[in-house]
Design an enzyme around this catalytic site. Sequence first.
Site, PDB file in Angstrom:
ATOM      1  N   LYS A 251       0.834  -1.215   0.000  1.00 32.80           N
ATOM      2  CA  LYS A 251       0.000   0.000   0.000  1.00 32.80           C
ATOM      3  C   LYS A 251       0.864   1.259   0.000  1.00 32.80           C
ATOM      4  O   LYS A 251       0.587   2.208  -0.720  1.00 32.80           O
ATOM      5  CB  LYS A 251      -0.930   0.033   1.230  1.00 32.80           C
TER       6      LYS A 251
ATOM      7  N   ARG B 248      -9.855   0.895   9.079  1.00 30.98           N
ATOM      8  CA  ARG B 248      -9.368  -0.442   9.368  1.00 30.98           C
ATOM      9  C   ARG B 248     -10.374  -1.250  10.158  1.00 30.98           C
ATOM     10  O   ARG B 248     -10.126  -2.407  10.480  1.00 30.98           O
ATOM     11  CB  ARG B 248      -8.119  -0.301  10.198  1.00 30.98           C
TER      12      ARG B 248
ATOM     13  N   ARG C 198      10.907  -6.473   5.028  1.00 33.59           N
ATOM     14  CA  ARG C 198      10.778  -5.032   4.808  1.00 33.59           C
ATOM     15  C   ARG C 198      11.861  -4.221   5.532  1.00 33.59           C
ATOM     16  O   ARG C 198      12.151  -4.449   6.692  1.00 33.59           O
ATOM     17  CB  ARG C 198       9.396  -4.568   5.275  1.00 33.59           C
TER      18      ARG C 198
ATOM     19  N   ARG D  92      11.151  -2.025  11.092  1.00 30.69           N
ATOM     20  CA  ARG D  92      10.088  -1.570  11.997  1.00 30.69           C
ATOM     21  C   ARG D  92       9.904  -2.534  13.153  1.00 30.69           C
ATOM     22  O   ARG D  92       9.918  -3.739  12.955  1.00 30.69           O
ATOM     23  CB  ARG D  92       8.779  -1.435  11.215  1.00 30.69           C
TER      24      ARG D  92
ATOM     25  N   ARG E 102      -0.733  -8.671  13.719  1.00 37.07           N
ATOM     26  CA  ARG E 102      -1.254  -7.725  12.724  1.00 37.07           C
ATOM     27  C   ARG E 102      -2.075  -8.428  11.655  1.00 37.07           C
ATOM     28  O   ARG E 102      -3.103  -7.914  11.218  1.00 37.07           O
ATOM     29  CB  ARG E 102      -0.094  -6.955  12.073  1.00 37.07           C
TER      30      ARG E 102
HETATM   31  P1  AMP Z   1       0.621   0.465   9.354  1.00 38.01           P
HETATM   32  O1  AMP Z   1       1.841   1.279   9.120  1.00 38.01           O
HETATM   33  O2  AMP Z   1      -0.545   0.888   8.524  1.00 38.01           O
HETATM   34  O3  AMP Z   1       0.876  -1.016   9.265  1.00 38.01           O
HETATM   35  O4  AMP Z   1       0.176   0.750  10.890  1.00 38.01           O
HETATM   36  C1  AMP Z   1       1.030   0.447  11.963  1.00 38.01           C
HETATM   37  C2  AMP Z   1       0.217   0.308  13.244  1.00 38.01           C
HETATM   38  O5  AMP Z   1      -0.445   1.546  13.553  1.00 38.01           O
HETATM   39  C3  AMP Z   1      -0.897  -0.726  13.199  1.00 38.01           C
HETATM   40  O6  AMP Z   1      -0.446  -2.031  13.472  1.00 38.01           O
HETATM   41  C4  AMP Z   1      -1.837  -0.201  14.290  1.00 38.01           C
HETATM   42  O7  AMP Z   1      -1.340  -0.486  15.595  1.00 38.01           O
HETATM   43  C5  AMP Z   1      -1.740   1.294  14.094  1.00 38.01           C
HETATM   44  N1  AMP Z   1      -2.740   1.801  13.108  1.00 38.01           N
HETATM   45  C6  AMP Z   1      -2.509   2.332  11.879  1.00 38.01           C
HETATM   46  N2  AMP Z   1      -3.655   2.675  11.270  1.00 38.01           N
HETATM   47  C7  AMP Z   1      -4.646   2.343  12.129  1.00 38.01           C
HETATM   48  C8  AMP Z   1      -6.068   2.441  12.076  1.00 38.01           C
HETATM   49  N3  AMP Z   1      -6.702   2.942  11.004  1.00 38.01           N
HETATM   50  N4  AMP Z   1      -6.770   1.998  13.148  1.00 38.01           N
HETATM   51  C9  AMP Z   1      -6.153   1.486  14.245  1.00 38.01           C
HETATM   52  N5  AMP Z   1      -4.835   1.365  14.351  1.00 38.01           N
HETATM   53  C10 AMP Z   1      -4.070   1.790  13.316  1.00 38.01           C
END
Ligand code: AMP
Length: 234
Positions: free
Chosen positions: A29, A104, A144, A177, A188
């Site tokens: 994404k 999400r 990653r 990360r 996740r």
């Molecule tokens: P990402 O970089 O999109 O994988 O997000 C990293 C982490 O941020 C996720 O595993 C969640 O803990 C938190 N996070 C990101 N976006 C959301 C969302 N829309 N709702 C809830 N938690 C989020």
Amino acid sequence: MNTPATSVADYVSRAVGPIILFGPPGAGKGTQAKQIVERYGIPHLSTGDLLRENVKLGTALGQKAKAVMDSGKLVSDDLVNEMVAERLARPDCARGFILDGFPRTVGQAEWLDGFLSARGSKLPLRVLRIAVDQDKLFKRLTGRRTCPACGAIYNIYTNPPRVPDSCDKDGTSLTFRKDDSEEAIGTRLKAYENETLPLADYYRQRGILTEVDGDAAADDVSRQLFHALEKGEL
Ligand code: AMP
Ligand code: ZN
């Protein structure tokens, strides 16, 4: 956007509207959002990036979110919705924007519907789903690496930097990360399946979902996404 644009300036001058980029962690994404941003000149709103920025700055939101994020669970809807509302209120989002990692949960999707209708958005919401084989996600996520200086994303298996562990553009040492550890990745992927995947039906029923094959090469995926946005398939 039904008539094809003829130049970059043409794309950039058009109103694009709200776009949701939807898919599991590791689907690409972030990489695809960058391509869409470049082509249409609209801002990229990644809730994961915004949350990580808050953690880095030590804001009240960052302090609340940090432990939840490190474990791979989802931050509460209320906290995330408020952060998104603030970002969408900025003038650069007027022509359109791309949401990456949001909504999400069904709760977030319902909140977004209310927010967009209250704001009187004329352009329709469009949802692009990048579908990837579940078995491949684990490898993509453990491989990653990101550049802390410019944000470039690499993968040691599928898209390695020219010099191991160093950014092609600026030579900065690449980082890993914290939530790309094997344990957090498991959490996740489960959160995605249980809480996020129901959104595919939510948007499919409204006829605003387009699905593209995320197992294809990154350039092919971009072409599929541009096609969906420009041929009025949505
Ligand atoms: P990402 O970089 O999109 O994988 O997000 C990293 C982490 O941020 C996720 O595993 C969640 O803990 C938190 N996070 C990101 N976006 C959301 C969302 N829309 N709702 C809830 N938690 C989020
Ligand atoms: Zn870099």
